[in-house]
Every structure is written in C-alpha cells, then in structure tokens.
Design a protein around this motif. Structure first.
Motif, mmCIF file in Angstrom:
data_model
loop_
_atom_site.group_PDB
_atom_site.id
_atom_site.type_symbol
_atom_site.label_atom_id
_atom_site.label_comp_id
_atom_site.label_asym_id
_atom_site.label_seq_id
_atom_site.Cartn_x
_atom_site.Cartn_y
_atom_site.Cartn_z
ATOM 1 N N LEU A 187 0.837 -1.199 0.000
ATOM 2 C CA LEU A 187 0.000 0.000 0.000
ATOM 3 C C LEU A 187 0.873 1.250 0.000
ATOM 4 C CD1 LEU A 187 -2.698 1.509 0.209
ATOM 5 C CD2 LEU A 187 -2.605 1.183 2.690
ATOM 6 N N ALA A 188 1.929 1.247 0.799
ATOM 7 C CA ALA A 188 2.821 2.404 0.842
ATOM 8 C C ALA A 188 3.485 2.631 -0.513
ATOM 9 C CB ALA A 188 3.869 2.218 1.928
ATOM 10 N N ILE A 189 3.892 1.549 -1.164
ATOM 11 C CA ILE A 189 4.546 1.667 -2.479
ATOM 12 C C ILE A 189 3.548 2.117 -3.530
ATOM 13 C CG2 ILE A 189 5.684 0.382 -4.323
ATOM 14 C CD1 ILE A 189 6.993 -1.356 -2.123
ATOM 15 N N GLU A 190 2.406 1.438 -3.602
ATOM 16 C CA GLU A 190 1.382 1.801 -4.593
ATOM 17 C C GLU A 190 0.854 3.202 -4.352
ATOM 18 O OE1 GLU A 190 0.301 0.068 -7.304
ATOM 19 O OE2 GLU A 190 1.968 -1.282 -6.833
ATOM 20 N N GLY A 191 0.830 3.618 -3.074
ATOM 21 C CA GLY A 191 0.324 4.936 -2.734
ATOM 22 C C GLY A 191 1.331 6.053 -2.924
ATOM 23 N N CYS B 249 4.146 6.697 -1.300
ATOM 24 C CA CYS B 249 4.616 7.290 -0.038
ATOM 25 C C CYS B 249 6.141 7.420 -0.006
ATOM 26 C CB CYS B 249 4.166 6.435 1.139
ATOM 27 S SG CYS B 249 2.373 6.445 1.408
ATOM 28 N N ASN B 250 6.618 8.339 0.815
ATOM 29 C CA ASN B 250 8.058 8.485 1.032
ATOM 30 C C ASN B 250 8.614 7.337 1.855
ATOM 31 O OD1 ASN B 250 6.796 11.288 0.822
ATOM 32 N ND2 ASN B 250 8.962 11.792 0.566
ATOM 33 N N ALA B 251 7.765 6.783 2.749
ATOM 34 C CA ALA B 251 8.243 5.750 3.664
ATOM 35 C C ALA B 251 7.053 4.991 4.229
ATOM 36 C CB ALA B 251 9.055 6.359 4.795
ATOM 37 N N VAL B 252 7.346 3.833 4.802
ATOM 38 C CA VAL B 252 6.353 3.070 5.542
ATOM 39 C C VAL B 252 6.857 2.920 6.976
ATOM 40 C CG1 VAL B 252 7.365 0.851 4.777
ATOM 41 C CG2 VAL B 252 5.016 0.927 5.680
ATOM 42 N N ALA B 253 6.006 3.217 7.947
ATOM 43 C CA ALA B 253 6.370 3.113 9.355
ATOM 44 C C ALA B 253 5.551 2.007 9.999
ATOM 45 C CB ALA B 253 6.108 4.435 10.075
ATOM 46 N N SER B 254 6.243 1.070 10.648
ATOM 47 C CA SER B 254 5.510 -0.005 11.311
ATOM 48 C C SER B 254 6.399 -0.663 12.355
ATOM 49 C CB SER B 254 4.996 -1.030 10.291
ATOM 50 O OG SER B 254 4.011 -1.860 10.868
ATOM 51 N N ILE C 260 11.561 0.785 -0.561
ATOM 52 C CA ILE C 260 10.906 1.923 0.080
ATOM 53 C C ILE C 260 11.540 2.116 1.451
ATOM 54 C CG2 ILE C 260 9.041 0.478 1.024
ATOM 55 C CD1 ILE C 260 7.178 2.940 0.727
ATOM 56 N N PRO C 261 11.813 3.334 1.870
ATOM 57 C CA PRO C 261 12.424 3.545 3.198
ATOM 58 C C PRO C 261 11.558 2.986 4.323
ATOM 59 C CG PRO C 261 12.672 5.515 1.867
ATOM 60 C CD PRO C 261 11.771 4.600 1.088
ATOM 61 N N PHE C 262 12.206 2.267 5.226
ATOM 62 C CA PHE C 262 11.556 1.701 6.402
ATOM 63 C C PHE C 262 11.756 2.635 7.605
ATOM 64 C CE2 PHE C 262 11.532 -3.233 5.706
ATOM 65 C CZ PHE C 262 10.738 -3.056 4.587
ATOM 66 N N VAL C 263 10.675 2.865 8.354
ATOM 67 C CA VAL C 263 10.741 3.548 9.637
ATOM 68 C C VAL C 263 10.257 2.556 10.688
ATOM 69 C CG1 VAL C 263 9.949 5.480 11.051
ATOM 70 C CG2 VAL C 263 10.245 5.785 8.568
#
Length: 350
Positions: free
Chosen positions: A100-104, A106-111, A127-130
């Motif tokens: 979702l973060a990639i398709e959307g 986004c600059n990064a995904v945080a989890s 994609i950058p991980f937070v």
C-alpha cells in the motif's frame, strides 16, 4: 478547478485564502528541495544521518520537494489488531502494508519490528523503512498510558531501516522515563546514521476540563513538540490542534497571554503554525497525523489536514487508518489526494 479545491468545496476560501497574522511566514524554515543544505547542514547530525534524512525526502511522489507522505501502520499494537484490521483483513499480512505504501507513492512506511522484519529482505531497498521502536499495548489490565521498547536500535539498523520512530506520552505518569528511554535510543540511532521521528502525544485524564478535551490543544501540543525536538527528533509527529488554552483551563504549568492573543488565533492554520514554531520555527519538520477513519468523509478530512499543515509550515502528513481500512485502490486514492496538496504550487505558506 484543482482536485483539492473541488474536495474542499465551500470551505476552499477559508483554508486557501487565509493570511496568517500571528507568527509571520518569514520566520518559518519552510520545507523545500534544499532543506538539508539550508536547515540541517550546520547541525550535529553526521553524514550518514543526513543521507538517511535525504532517503526519506527523495522517495515516492513527493521526492525532491522537501515534503513527506508516510504510511504508519502500528495500530495492530497500539489499538489492537482486531480493531485495526477487521475492516480490511488483508492487512493482517505485513506485505500488503508495504505494498500500500509503495502503490500509494509514499516516502516511507512506518511499522513495527515484526511487520517490517517479516518482509525486510524483499522490500527494504524498495521503500524507506521507519521502525517504530516502542508501543503501548492493550492486554495489560487496567490499561496504562505507557510506552515500552519492543526491540533494539541495532535490530532496526540490521533490517535496513533509514529511520526509527518512537512515542512519548507527555503528561503521563511514566513520561519522564519514556523521555530518557527515547533520548538514549535516538542518540544511538543517530550514531548509526538513522533519522528519528517522535510521536509527541499527550496522555493524562487531567487534560480534560469541564467537558472540553485539551489533548489536542495548540499550547499543550506545541510544548510537547518543543520537548520532542529537545531530545533531537529529526521530525515530530503531532495531532492537528483542535482548540487552545489548555494551560489556562487546567491551571498548571507556565504560559503567556501572548500565546493566545498574538501568537495564535482560532483559525486551524494559525493553531498549527504555533505547533511549527515550537519545532524551532520549522527547523525540525512537523508532520500531522491523519486520525481515525470516519468513512465517507475521510478524503475531505485528509485533504483539509494536509492543507492546514502545508500552509502552516509543516512538512507533511502521516496517515494510516484512513488509508488501510479501505480497499487498496481507495487507500491509494486517498494517499495521492494528500500528496497532491504538497505538489500544488498554488497552495503556499500562509
């Protein structure tokens, strides 16, 4: 007519034509393509940390703008997996969160450690991980307003994360221990070259007075932001202010009448500008949270929050439930609508 104006509807002028007459825009370190050179180069952040901040800036649809759109999905711990993922069970699978973060765009995904660790080898380079390093949890009874570490900074580094995120519940009984824990963790993250993001939330039942909730008051959240940048968060996350006057209503702490007469007004952009000011006038970027999903009104609410944040001097939005509690195509549409606000050059600093 732009899509943003269309989504704002009758409220377009209220948000887009507002002139901030409280803290002048000339005093704000506004986001931009040159943000690292203009804002961070004179700081004590080491070259690898600057590289990590650049990685956050330079990914997704907002790459190169100085603004960020981050997908945060730690609600499986913070709000329980059932409450968070029952509306859309595919997100029990960590891979769909990252997708979702990639398709959307986004600059990064945080989890969480678990979510990102489960798919790190496949996606950490895409994609950058937070990595969110601490959490509350809802199985301790009765529930307390506490955040505890769920892993180590080295683990986050080993899985390829460019940044770590943490929450402090300012105002809670445990807040001073949380400040020490997170300050130490952030120092080690910077040593290893990762960026840091702090969720500067308030938690204390005393922050409710005479039927009014001041957990999102501009004066209280502004001070939480100021504490957050003091322990060297590179980005602070805060709820959009909904009112002001928390210190005066609760009658504790110290403030000044100018906070309410000269440095803010009742307009959402001016209230958010006060939050930005408490992050060293925007040297440390402010991202506002998207809040819970309310269904049909989510798209307009998200766009309003983005407009307020951008015009106040903030650097972006971190929106989760409004995106992942929907079918993926609708979540992508919402994330893109947020990003369109930051890509629109006609939406300027107020």
């Amino acid at each position: 007519m732009s899509k943003t104006v269309e989504l704002l509807g009758a409220q377009a002028d209220y948000y887009l034509a507002h002139e901030c007459k409280t803290i002048d825009k000339s005093l704000i370190y506004a986001p931009g393509p040159d943000a690292i050179d203009r804002i961070w180069l004179d700081s004590d952040r080491n070259p690898q940390t600057l590289n990590s901040i650049a990685a956050l800036y330079d990914h997704g649809r907002l790459a190169g703008t100085g603004y960020v759109s981050i997908l945060p999905v730690d609600q499986g711990i913070e709000h329980s997996a059932g409450a968070s993922f029952a509306p859309n069970p595919v997100y029990f699978d960590p891979e769909n969160i990252v997708k979702l973060a990639i398709e959307g765009g986004c600059n990064a995904v945080a989890s969480t450690y678990g979510v990102l660790g489960a798919v790190a080898r496949k996606y950490a380079h895409k994609i950058p991980f937070v990595v969110k390093i601490n959490h509350n949890e809802l199985l301790t009874y009765p529930n307390t307003y506490d955040q505890v570490m769920f892993g180590t900074i080295k683990e986050a580094w080993d899985m390829g994360a460019v940044a770590v995120g943490a929450t402090i519940y300012f105002g809670s009984e445990e807040s001073r221990r949380q400040i020490v824990d997170v300050a130490k963790a952030f120092a080690y993250a910077h040593e290893l070259g990762m960026a840091t993001i702090l969720w500067c939330y308030l938690r204390n039942n005393g922050f409710k007075k005479d039927g009014t909730d001041y957990h999102a008051a501009a004066d209280l959240t502004g001070q939480a932001n100021h504490l957050g940048v003091t322990i060297q968060a590179d980005i602070v996350k805060q709820k959009l202010p909904t009112n002001n006057g928390g210190f005066k209503a609760i009658k504790f702490g110290r403030t000044s009448d100018k906070v309410y007469t000269e440095l803010s007004s009742d307009h959402p952009i001016d209230l958010c500008r006060y939050q930005v000011a408490n992050g060293y006038m925007g040297r440390v970027g402010l991202i506002n949270s998207g809040g819970e999903s309310h269904g049909a009104g989510d798209l307009q609410e998200a766009v309003i929050t983005a407009v307020v944040n951008k015009r106040a001097g903030g650097m972006g939005l971190i929106s989760g439930r409004k995106a992942f509690q929907k079918p993926m195509n609708e979540g992508v549409k919402l994330l893109n609508a947020i990003q369109d606000v930051y890509l629109d050059p006609s939406i300027t600093l107020a």
